[in-house]
Design an enzyme around this catalytic site. Structure first.
Site, PDB file in Angstrom:
ATOM      1  N   LEU A 158       0.904  -1.232   0.004  1.00 47.16           N
ATOM      2  CA  LEU A 158       0.049  -0.069  -0.044  1.00 47.16           C
ATOM      3  C   LEU A 158       0.999   1.209   0.016  1.00 47.16           C
ATOM      4  O   LEU A 158       0.915   2.077   0.992  1.00 47.16           O
ATOM      5  CB  LEU A 158      -0.989  -0.042   1.168  1.00 47.16           C
ATOM      6  N   GLY A 159       1.773   1.509  -0.997  1.00 48.92           N
ATOM      7  CA  GLY A 159       2.449   2.610  -1.262  1.00 48.92           C
ATOM      8  C   GLY A 159       1.677   3.612  -1.951  1.00 48.92           C
ATOM      9  O   GLY A 159       0.336   3.794  -1.991  1.00 48.92           O
ATOM     10  N   ARG A 160       2.532   4.356  -2.954  1.00 48.09           N
ATOM     11  CA  ARG A 160       1.741   5.552  -3.445  1.00 48.09           C
ATOM     12  C   ARG A 160       0.645   5.178  -4.627  1.00 48.09           C
ATOM     13  O   ARG A 160      -0.287   5.218  -4.716  1.00 48.09           O
ATOM     14  CB  ARG A 160       2.764   6.416  -4.318  1.00 48.09           C
ATOM     15  N   ILE A 161       1.051   3.987  -5.457  1.00 50.09           N
ATOM     16  CA  ILE A 161       0.196   3.477  -6.369  1.00 50.09           C
ATOM     17  C   ILE A 161      -0.827   2.427  -5.808  1.00 50.09           C
ATOM     18  O   ILE A 161      -1.922   2.639  -5.996  1.00 50.09           O
ATOM     19  CB  ILE A 161       1.078   2.728  -7.471  1.00 50.09           C
ATOM     20  N   SER A 188       4.171  -2.110   7.736  1.00 51.92           N
ATOM     21  CA  SER A 188       3.530  -1.319   8.848  1.00 51.92           C
ATOM     22  C   SER A 188       1.896  -1.092   8.670  1.00 51.92           C
ATOM     23  O   SER A 188       1.499  -0.783   7.411  1.00 51.92           O
ATOM     24  CB  SER A 188       4.225  -0.131   9.240  1.00 51.92           C
ATOM     25  N   ILE A 241       0.925  -5.116 -11.739  1.00 55.34           N
ATOM     26  CA  ILE A 241       1.421  -3.869 -12.346  1.00 55.34           C
ATOM     27  C   ILE A 241       2.757  -3.339 -11.552  1.00 55.34           C
ATOM     28  O   ILE A 241       3.235  -2.563 -11.840  1.00 55.34           O
ATOM     29  CB  ILE A 241       0.552  -2.516 -12.326  1.00 55.34           C
ATOM     30  N   ARG A 269       6.248  -5.496 -10.776  1.00 54.06           N
ATOM     31  CA  ARG A 269       7.764  -6.066 -11.406  1.00 54.06           C
ATOM     32  C   ARG A 269       7.445  -7.603 -11.543  1.00 54.06           C
ATOM     33  O   ARG A 269       6.876  -8.473 -10.545  1.00 54.06           O
ATOM     34  CB  ARG A 269       8.643  -5.939 -10.691  1.00 54.06           C
ATOM     35  N   GLU A 288      10.976  -9.838 -19.728  1.00 54.16           N
ATOM     36  CA  GLU A 288      10.607  -8.683 -20.388  1.00 54.16           C
ATOM     37  C   GLU A 288      11.764  -8.519 -21.557  1.00 54.16           C
ATOM     38  O   GLU A 288      13.083  -8.491 -20.662  1.00 54.16           O
ATOM     39  CB  GLU A 288      10.286  -7.514 -19.628  1.00 54.16           C
ATOM     40  N   HIS A 338       4.148  -4.040 -20.549  1.00 56.02           N
ATOM     41  CA  HIS A 338       4.521  -2.841 -19.292  1.00 56.02           C
ATOM     42  C   HIS A 338       4.090  -1.619 -19.794  1.00 56.02           C
ATOM     43  O   HIS A 338       5.039  -0.533 -20.017  1.00 56.02           O
ATOM     44  CB  HIS A 338       5.980  -3.158 -19.306  1.00 56.02           C
TER      45      HIS A 338
END
Ligand code: NAP
Length: 312
Positions: free
Chosen positions: A151-154, A175, A229, A231, A260, A278
């Site tokens: 649950l980061g920015r994206i 966390s 989405i 890696r 890739e 990608h």
């Protein structure tokens, strides 16, 4: 040669901007740096880097005066950060400006796979609609329990979009976040056991290698959909292919792959996977914003100011 070297498969407009603003020559990939004469390599102070080909210690050692690597992209797993830090090289990336596009694409993949949109389109183009029974019923996407792995920015933008689709939101992070009503899990298997579908949005690199293991995939079960989405390295791809081929996972929506740009051919043959090359951030608007942020980082660092978005 100028002090800035542009490296990677840049769009023409970015090559032009880097040339106009920094007199930067351009190489298609980092493997070509070794071909430059030693005296030219010694002049390079900053790299404007784009791509997923490794930028490791061997390349850095070819550029003895390198002080800055500005990455075009938020994910910097292609760059050996400890090696850069050990050499006093500042690395920057382009966060936030791409959040909306990548989150939009994650939701598109989740819907496309739940409703089997690609297969339905193929069926219609092949002329089956007028001939016979209707296209088989598919599975609803709204209102599912969905786990966001990272649950980061994206990841947060993805979860906000899932909330609009009336989904019950679960997430894995190291966390707990301030997200009332969303359910925090401390390991990926626990997350997969609690949800119907999963969207992967963690960083790539050695620390998250194979985080989505055979056990995680089994915990999602035959009605589950995985969207990646982030890696390719984050998923045990063998386990994923095996589960998709044998009906132990309903589907996958994949924008990223281990091999890739030539993914495992077994993935290309899967009927129950929606696959994209990608393109998470690949819109005109977002790529323009990424280029501008990369060049702001370059300009500030070369002017002796702190970077706008440093990584190390
Ligand atoms: P971010 O804000 O840094 O979020 C990263 C997430 O990864 C966080 O939830 C963080 O968890 C988690 N994480 C970091 N290190 C970890 C570790 N060692 N173990 C477990 N979890 C870890 O990054 P972002 O801007 O959202 O971008 C996320 C990733 O998306 C990028 O790194 C990139 O690989 C990928 N991406 C793909 C595309 C595309 O075109 N498909 C485009 C842009 C980005 P905590 O909350 O615990 O810190």
């Amino acid at each position: 040669m100028a002090e800035v070297l542009a490296v990677g498969p840049y769009a023409e407009r970015d090559i032009k901007a880097l040339r106009e603003q920094f007199a930067a020559p351009h190489l298609a990939g980092p493997e070509l740096i070794a071909d430059l004469p030693e005296a030219e390599r010694a002049k390079v102070v900053a790299l404007a880097f784009l791509g997923h080909k490794g930028l490791g210690s061997q390349v850095m050692d070819l550029l003895p005066n390198l002080r800055f690597i500005t990455n075009f992209g938020v994910g910097f797993d292609a760059i050996d950060i400890p090696a850069a830090t050990a050499r006093g090289i500042t690395v920057t990336n382009t966060p936030d400006v791409l959040n909306d596009d990548v989150a939009d694409l994650a939701l598109a993949l989740l819907i496309a796979d739940s409703r089997r949109m690609n297969a339905a389109e193929r069926w219609m183009r092949e002329g089956h609609w007028a001939k016979g029974p209707e296209y088989p019923l598919q599975r609803k996407m709204s209102g599912r329990k969905v786990g966001v792995l990272g649950l980061g920015r994206i990841g947060r933008e993805i979860a906000d979009r899932l909330a609009a689709f009336k989904c019950e939101i679960h997430y894995f992070s190291r966390s707990e976040k301030q997200t009332p009503g969303w359910h925090w899990h401390t390991d990926p298997v626990a997350l997969a056991s609690a949800v119907d579908d999963m969207v992967i949005a963690v960083v790539g690199g050695p620390e998250t290698e194979g985080l989505v293991s055979a056990e995680v995939i089994a915990a999602l079960g035959p009605d589950g959909v995985i969207v990646n989405i982030a890696r390719g390295s984050v998923i045990d791809e063998e386990a994923l292919i095996d589960a998709l081929q044998n009906g132990r996972l309903r589907g996958a929506g994949l924008d990223v792959f281990r091999g890739e740009p030539a993914p495992d051919p077994r993935i290309l043959a899967l009927e129950n996977a929606t696959i994209l090359p990608h393109v998470g951030s690949a819109t005109l608007e977002t790529r323009a914003a990424m280029g501008e942020l990369q060049r702001r980082n370059l300009r500030d660092l070369l002017d002796g100011k702190p970077a706008v978005t440093p990584v190390n």
